[in-house]
Design a protein around this motif. Structure first.
Motif, PDB file in Angstrom:
ATOM      1  N   ASP A 377       0.841  -1.202   0.000  1.00  3.30           N
ATOM      2  CA  ASP A 377       0.000   0.000   0.000  1.00  3.30           C
ATOM      3  C   ASP A 377       0.872   1.246   0.000  1.00  3.30           C
ATOM      4  O   ASP A 377       1.566   1.525   0.980  1.00  3.30           O
ATOM      5  N   THR A 379      -0.609   4.277  -0.923  1.00  2.00           N
ATOM      6  CA  THR A 379      -1.564   5.376  -1.046  1.00  2.00           C
ATOM      7  C   THR A 379      -1.230   6.546  -0.133  1.00  2.00           C
ATOM      8  O   THR A 379      -1.607   7.683  -0.404  1.00  2.00           O
ATOM      9  N   LYS A 410      -2.754   5.798  -4.731  1.00  4.79           N
ATOM     10  CA  LYS A 410      -3.724   6.890  -4.651  1.00  4.79           C
ATOM     11  C   LYS A 410      -3.936   7.458  -6.049  1.00  4.79           C
ATOM     12  O   LYS A 410      -2.980   7.761  -6.759  1.00  4.79           O
ATOM     13  N   THR A 421      -8.509   4.333  -5.006  1.00  2.00           N
ATOM     14  CA  THR A 421      -7.323   3.495  -5.031  1.00  2.00           C
ATOM     15  C   THR A 421      -7.240   2.758  -6.360  1.00  2.00           C
ATOM     16  O   THR A 421      -8.213   2.134  -6.784  1.00  2.00           O
TER      17      THR A 421
END
Length: 445
Positions: A377, A379, A410, A421
């Motif tokens: 991840d 983001t 993002k 996302t």
């Protein structure tokens, strides 16, 4: 990207050059941490940034290639190990020779505009022309004795530009790379030093004395078969990215029992959904063990690793959830989510220390491959904020997924303007069609 646009697009490059630190730096040998030199990190990780022709008053009339080249050299004065070369010593430990040889930099010209690329939906993964925008300089793609960073900046016909890079993952994780990119940004805007000074201190992630394995590390489960869990006849690989906005996330949450609906993060929800859809799409034997590995950032106070601000090594733990493919496919989304939540909660200081000791005792083995899927991840990383003086990028992040790994990025939806996302996925063609069918069923409820 349309076939017509692909035919039109061409890039002319200048001869790649080595860029070293702007000032003399220490000639020393530095040891990487036990998390840095894992076998699974011995590869090059690409990133790409698209910029419009929107210079600030201070950059009006300036050449972005020249500005970035000079800022890179100044940033390397502080991040001088990145200008060195890796070597391997006893027990396959990695060291970096801080010899100042430099990183590879390529200047290039492209013949189309950013607007043409946006219309062709080519500023989001998968990048259909990555090889044009990130030239693989012969001899540069190894791990030992090679440049640790390769950058290409391509001017576009509209005055915008594209920055693409490839980093040796053993030196930095995504958060560390962002820190280095921020330093280049600071230098491009006239700073004398980075706003956050780099800290090496890789010894903070050394094994205990004596080392001891105290936690389960299912990402390294022994296997008799190291092949990917997919049909060997599936030679055609399909890349695609999927957008998850508020509507899709709400549809997924509505499928959960109340106790899970209110207590899960978007990361956990997406991971459960994609893991389940991917497993179904690959048609894995029901008795086969499948895994999902969550890359967890161990910086900050939560994990008590005492990593100082400015630490720019790999600081990622890899807790892994397991299930049989049959159970994951048969049971509801809540089953997968419960597994993800439970394993993510195991990422503690003791887990990280055990992982470091595991590497020391086991000799840095390769992680399990068959039936495995890894998610990272980024983001909250901030790549979309990097501004060298021409505004924020239209897109910033990985140019594509790899066969067993995806990234959460993002992304602002061009149609609605909302943020969500973006998840690049890479699967055999047949499996991709099935994946899309399963995902559509789950997100249209």
């Amino acid at each position: 990207m349309s076939s017509k646009l692909r035919q039109l697009f061409s890039v002319i490059r200048k001869t790649p050059e080595l860029i070293g630190p702007a000032r003399p730096t220490a000639r020393v040998i530095k040891q990487l941490s036990s998390l840095d030199d894992q076998q699974c990190l011995r590869f090059q990780i690409p990133m790409i940034f698209f910029y419009k022709n929107d210079p600030s008053p201070a950059m009006e009339g300036k050449d972005p290639v020249k500005v970035i080249r000079e800022a890179l050299s100044k940033a390397l004065t502080f991040y001088y190990p990145l200008a060195g070369r890796l070597k391997e010593v006893s027990n396959r430990k990695l060291m970096v020779d801080c010899n100042g040889e430099g990183v590879l930099f390529t200047e290039a010209e492209g013949n189309i505009t950013l607007e043409q690329l946006e219309v062709g939906d080519a500023v989001r993964p998968p990048c259909p022309y990555l090889h044009e925008l990130l030239y693989n300089v012969p001899g540069s793609d190894g791990i030992l004795g090679c440049p640790l960073l390769l950058i290409q900046v391509t001017r576009l016909a509209c005055g915008g530009f594209i920055l693409a890079l490839r980093l040796n993952h053993t030196m930095c994780d995504a958060f560390a790379l962002l820190q280095f990119m921020k330093a280049i940004e600071d230098m491009a805007k006239g700073a004398n030093e980075p706003s956050l000074l780099p800290v090496w201190e890789r010894e903070l992630l050394s094994p205990r004395i004596p080392p001891k394995i105290t936690c389960a590390h299912h990402e390294y489960d022994d296997q008799t078969d190291s092949t990917l869990a997919m049909n060997p006849n599936d030679h055609i690989i399909k890349h695609k990215s999927f957008y998850f906005g508020p509507k899709e996330i709400t549809a997924l949450r509505n499928q959960l029992p109340q106790h899970l609906r209110d207590g899960c993060s978007t990361f956990e929800l997406l991971t459960a959904c994609i893991w389940r859809c991917r497993t179904i799409a690959l048609q894995i034997d029901p008795d086969e063990i499948v895994r999902v590995t969550c890359c967890v950032n161990i910086r900050g106070t939560k994990y008590n690793m005492k990593l100082p601000n400015g630490y720019y090594g790999n600081a990622i733990a890899t807790p892994t959830a397991c299930s049989t493919a049959g159970d994951l496919s048969k049971y509801s989304l809540g089953y997968a989510l419960d597994l993800v939540k439970k394993v993510k909660a195991t990422a503690s200081e003791e887990y990280v220390r055990s992982l470091i000791d595991f590497m020391e005792i086991k000799g840095r083995p390769m992680p399990a491959v068959k039936g495995s899927f890894v998610v990272s991840d980024i983001t909250r990383g901030g790549f979309e904020e990097i501004d060298f003086g021409w505004g924020k990028p239209v897109y910033a992040g990985p140019p594509e997924a790899v066969l067993f790994m995806s990234f959460y990025i993002k992304y602002q939806n061009n149609d609605s303007g909302e943020y969500g996302t973006l998840v690049p996925i890479c699967l055999p063609l047949r499996a991709m069609k099935k994946f899309e069918e399963e995902l559509k069923k789950m997100t249209l409820q």
